[in-house]
Design a protein around this motif. Structure first.
Motif, mmCIF file in Angstrom:
data_model
loop_
_atom_site.group_PDB
_atom_site.id
_atom_site.type_symbol
_atom_site.label_atom_id
_atom_site.label_comp_id
_atom_site.label_asym_id
_atom_site.label_seq_id
_atom_site.Cartn_x
_atom_site.Cartn_y
_atom_site.Cartn_z
ATOM 1 N N THR A 133 49.961 36.889 47.166
ATOM 2 C CA THR A 133 49.683 37.254 45.774
ATOM 3 C C THR A 133 49.831 36.053 44.851
ATOM 4 O O THR A 133 49.976 36.194 43.655
ATOM 5 C CB THR A 133 50.638 38.380 45.321
ATOM 6 N N ARG A 158 45.587 41.380 50.193
ATOM 7 C CA ARG A 158 46.670 41.946 49.384
ATOM 8 C C ARG A 158 46.928 43.395 49.798
ATOM 9 O O ARG A 158 46.012 44.057 50.250
ATOM 10 C CB ARG A 158 46.277 41.914 47.895
ATOM 11 N N PRO A 159 48.082 43.948 49.556
ATOM 12 C CA PRO A 159 49.276 43.322 49.002
ATOM 13 C C PRO A 159 50.089 42.589 50.071
ATOM 14 O O PRO A 159 49.750 42.654 51.257
ATOM 15 C CB PRO A 159 50.073 44.527 48.478
ATOM 16 N N CYS A 195 52.544 38.090 41.467
ATOM 17 C CA CYS A 195 53.099 39.408 41.125
ATOM 18 C C CYS A 195 54.291 39.783 41.998
ATOM 19 O O CYS A 195 54.898 40.826 41.794
ATOM 20 C CB CYS A 195 52.024 40.486 41.209
ATOM 21 N N CYS A 250 53.482 43.516 37.782
ATOM 22 C CA CYS A 250 52.093 43.692 38.251
ATOM 23 C C CYS A 250 51.118 43.313 37.142
ATOM 24 O O CYS A 250 51.312 43.667 35.990
ATOM 25 C CB CYS A 250 51.913 45.160 38.633
ATOM 26 N N PHE A 251 50.076 42.581 37.495
ATOM 27 C CA PHE A 251 49.068 42.255 36.475
ATOM 28 C C PHE A 251 47.758 42.999 36.733
ATOM 29 O O PHE A 251 46.704 42.584 36.309
ATOM 30 C CB PHE A 251 48.858 40.744 36.359
ATOM 31 N N ASP A 252 47.881 44.098 37.471
ATOM 32 C CA ASP A 252 46.758 45.039 37.609
ATOM 33 C C ASP A 252 45.521 44.483 38.299
ATOM 34 O O ASP A 252 44.410 44.646 37.797
ATOM 35 C CB ASP A 252 46.340 45.578 36.229
ATOM 36 N N CYS A 253 45.710 43.862 39.439
ATOM 37 C CA CYS A 253 44.519 43.428 40.182
ATOM 38 C C CYS A 253 43.823 44.632 40.805
ATOM 39 O O CYS A 253 42.672 44.536 41.217
ATOM 40 C CB CYS A 253 44.866 42.393 41.244
ATOM 41 N N GLY A 254 44.557 45.737 40.882
ATOM 42 C CA GLY A 254 43.930 46.986 41.335
ATOM 43 C C GLY A 254 44.270 47.395 42.753
ATOM 44 O O GLY A 254 44.111 48.553 43.126
ATOM 45 N N VAL A 255 44.698 46.447 43.590
ATOM 46 C CA VAL A 255 44.833 46.734 45.017
ATOM 47 C C VAL A 255 45.832 47.857 45.288
ATOM 48 O O VAL A 255 45.531 48.794 46.028
ATOM 49 C CB VAL A 255 45.255 45.465 45.789
ATOM 50 N N PRO A 269 47.248 50.453 43.451
ATOM 51 C CA PRO A 269 46.865 51.831 43.181
ATOM 52 C C PRO A 269 45.599 52.249 43.926
ATOM 53 O O PRO A 269 45.494 53.361 44.439
ATOM 54 C CB PRO A 269 46.634 51.847 41.660
ATOM 55 N N ILE A 319 53.530 46.328 47.385
ATOM 56 C CA ILE A 319 54.112 45.115 47.949
ATOM 57 C C ILE A 319 55.352 45.493 48.739
ATOM 58 O O ILE A 319 56.148 46.312 48.294
ATOM 59 C CB ILE A 319 54.443 44.147 46.806
#
Ligand code: SF4
Length: 663
Positions: A282, A295-296, A614, A619-624, A626, A632
């Motif tokens: 990450t 990821r993650p 991250c 979390c900076f919301d890369c989307g993976v 959710p 992680i």
């Protein structure tokens, strides 16, 4: 090769292969029988896989993905898995002359007899070798021409995250971790066969496609706009999902593979036992497809690492152990892992290595710990970009001072040789960014001479051409032209060599920019690129990952002919920047990364803005997480390797009592 009208007999072909061996180079690569290889009773199994890494044995055998799947599949008594690799030109010619089909190394059976032919692509440059394997196997090159008895041709590996250029040649592709999906596919094949193969080949492919986890290209149509861009890619029948998702193995401790990797018969690129200490990354380096699509982060526990190392050494007799991952020093307990393994194997012939290292002084301590037994190869660091500005663009958060501090610690600890890895052709790059590599390297040498008090220290600069990859923030970027890359590298070379004070202390390794253009075509191409691959293969293209076999001239000539009349060409696929609205050939393949997040990250790159890791920040919301219902997973667990007892020379290592159960 003749396309067979019926399934070939699965009996061994060895009697027909053996007479050819005296006439080819390195015949031992075709005989199989390696320690830990498996030959099962064909009739006692329900589902049979042939696995391939489509390159020469010496490259293919150490491939970790194939090694893991080979074991995972063969551990089930109802599944059989064998391997095949690309044969060299001399063997190919003899096989064609004598009508010997592509065969497996384990049972020397014809590849055409298997249910599934699974190919793993770490790089797109293996595509022409896939065509050789299919053709030698007597399997029609095009999926639409395959008959009921032909194996399902399945692609995996990182290149499968955009399989569109090979869509005509494969029946299916899977994205992500293979362990669980390979078993799930096997279940589907078993059921379909047990039911009497309802609806034939398409019936099986439909079951796989409907699961949402297997991409079947023939069930999707691609429309183009008049200017050549894709208008849309959509399913052409009901029951097929619009997007296909990647697979993520969440509990690495429950899957401690490979347990008993094959020990090669012939020389290979790596002869070590490799333990993957975590998957995913990450750090957010914007050029790195592997980091983005895996990821993650999921760590393997220190206990499982310890037990895998012990069991792996015992099962193979290998004495070199690699602790693998995309950035091994980032494991939350790497200090403990290194320290305790070094303690355990102190005084033995076992050597430990950490192939990828980040630029910080902590790594010098680690390297010192791992080389306690006296073996010191060069230390490699990857600043990737020569200037601070460019490193901000690519999100490689390393300053010049970080690098100087790190190499200073290395030279002061007695290392004489440091390797630095950079890329050329990165987005927004100028000549000055590349020439900054020369200044940085000279500072490295000055520092080394000062702290070591010696003149004989060295720094090797290794430079690779950058290729924008799908599912990264740079997927929209224009690839730098090969001529520009070559010109910058020439200027850099002159800048290093003209200065007599440094010329002998700095080694310089780089390839020209041309192979990168072909890789770029294959990485970001769409289905129209398939005809180029086939034309190159028909023209004799093989082993494109090998510089001595790669022909840029052939690729360009074949591309010009094969793409004539389509309105697109090599430049259109490579050096053209895409805009936000363009449908990309892989948009229907879900790596979990949010497309808008990727776009924002691309804009941040252009603004030279960095994004934190991250693992250590929110979390900076890369989307993976959710999107894939993942999270992680990392320590520290505070646990230790058990037992801590030191292993003495000549004594077998004792596996820890912990570690994961088999399935
Ligand atoms: S969703 Fe958040 S926590 Fe998960 S990998 Fe992306 S940035 Fe990191």
């Amino acid at each position: 090769m003749t396309v067979l009208e019926h399934a070939p007999s699965p009996d061994s072909l060895f009697e027909r292969i053996e007479p050819l061996l005296a006439r080819v180079s390195k015949p031992v690569q075709y005989v199989g029988g390696e320690l830990n290889s498996v030959v099962k009773d064909w009739d006692a199994t329900d589902v049979r896989w042939c696995l391939s890494y489509p390159d020469a044995y010496e490259i293919g055998l150490p491939n970790q993905g194939i090694a893991i799947l080979y074991e995972v599949l063969n551990e089930r008594d109802w599944i059989l898995a064998e391997r095949t690799y690309a044969v060299w030109g001399d063997m190919e010619a003899l096989m064609r002359e004598h009508g010997v089909p592509q065969f497996t190394l384990d049972g020397h059976r014809p590849v055409g007899a298997f249910d599934v032919f699974g190919l793993s692509f770490a790089t797109e440059l293996g595509y022409t070798n896939m065509l050789t394997e299919l053709d030698l196997a007597g399997i029609p090159l095009h999926a639409v021409d395959r008959r009921e008895h032909d194996p399902i041709v399945l692609a995996g590996g990182h290149a499968a995250f955009n399989p569109e250029p090979i869509a005509d040649f494969i029946d299916a592709a899977v994205l992500g971790d293979g362990e669980e999906i390979a078993l799930a596919i096997s279940e589907v094949v078993r059921e379909w066969k047990a039911e009497g193969r309802p609806d034939g080949r398409d019936g099986l492919l439909m079951r796989l496609a409907a699961s949402g986890g297997v991409y079947v290209p023939k069930f999707y149509d691609t429309d183009h706009l008049p200017d050549g861009r894709i208008r849309r890619i959509a399913p052409n029948r009901s029951g097929v999902p619009y997007t296909v998702r990647k697979h993520t193995l969440m509990d690495l401790d429950a899957w401690p593979y490979p347990k008993k990797p094959l020990v090669p018969m012939a020389e290979t690129v790596h002869e070590r036992y490799s333990v993957e200490i975590f998957r995913g990354c990450t750090r957010g380096c914007r050029f790195c497809q592997a980091g983005m699509i895996t990821r993650p982060v999921r760590e393997r526990s220190i206990e499982t690492i310890g037990s895998m190392v012990a069991a792996g050494i015992e099962a193979t007799g290998l004495e070199e152990v690699g602790l693998l991952s995309l950035s091994s020093a980032d494991h939350s307990e790497i200090g403990e892992v290194a320290h305790q393994l070094a303690d355990r194997y102190d005084g033995t012939n076992v050597s430990l290595s950490l192939p990828s290292t980040r630029v910080d002084a902590f790594n010098i301590d680690l390297a010192n710990e791992l080389s306690r037994n006296g073996r010191r190869s060069g230390l490699t660091f990857a600043p990737e970009g020569g200037s601070q500005r460019l490193r901000q663009v690519i999100n490689k958060m390393v300053t010049d001072e970080d690098l100087i501090r790190t190499v200073s610690a290395a030279y002061a600890s007695g290392w004489r040789q440091v390797k630095l890895y950079f890329m050329c052709g990165l987005p927004t790059e100028t000549d000055e960014d590349v020439l900054a590599i020369a200044d940085l390297t000279k500072r490295v040498i000055d520092t080394g001479r000062r702290v070591s008090g010696r003149r004989d220290i060295r720094c090797t600069v290794s430079i690779g051409g950058f290729v924008p990859k799908p599912h990264t923030p740079f997927q929209w970027a224009a690839q730098c032209e090969a001529e520009v890359v070559d010109d910058r590298l020439l200027k850099l070379r002159r800048a290093v060599q003209q200065d007599k004070q440094y010329a002998k202390a700095i080694g310089f390794r780089y390839h020209d920019g041309k192979p990168g253009m072909v890789e770029g075509l294959l990485s970001r191409g769409d289905r129209r690129v398939g005809r180029v691959i086939e034309a190159v293969w028909r023209d004799g293209g093989r082993f494109d990952g090998w510089s001595e076999h790669f022909s840029y001239e052939r690729w360009m000539r074949c591309a010009e002919e094969a793409l004539a009349g389509t309105g697109v060409d090599v430049a259109w696929f490579t050096t053209r920047e895409r805009d936000h609205n363009e449908v990309l050939p892989w948009d229907h393949l879900d790596s979990g990364l949010d497309r808008d997040w990727l776009w924002e990250d691309w804009q941040d790159a252009l603004d030279e803005r960095e994004v934190e890791d991250c693992r250590w920040t929110p979390c900076f919301d890369c989307g993976v997480c959710p999107q894939m219902d993942t999270s992680i997973q990392m320590g520290p667990t505070g646990r230790t390797l058990l037992p801590i007892a030191q292993v003495r020379q000549g004594l077998a290592a004792t596996p820890s009592s912990a570690g994961a159960p088999a399935l």
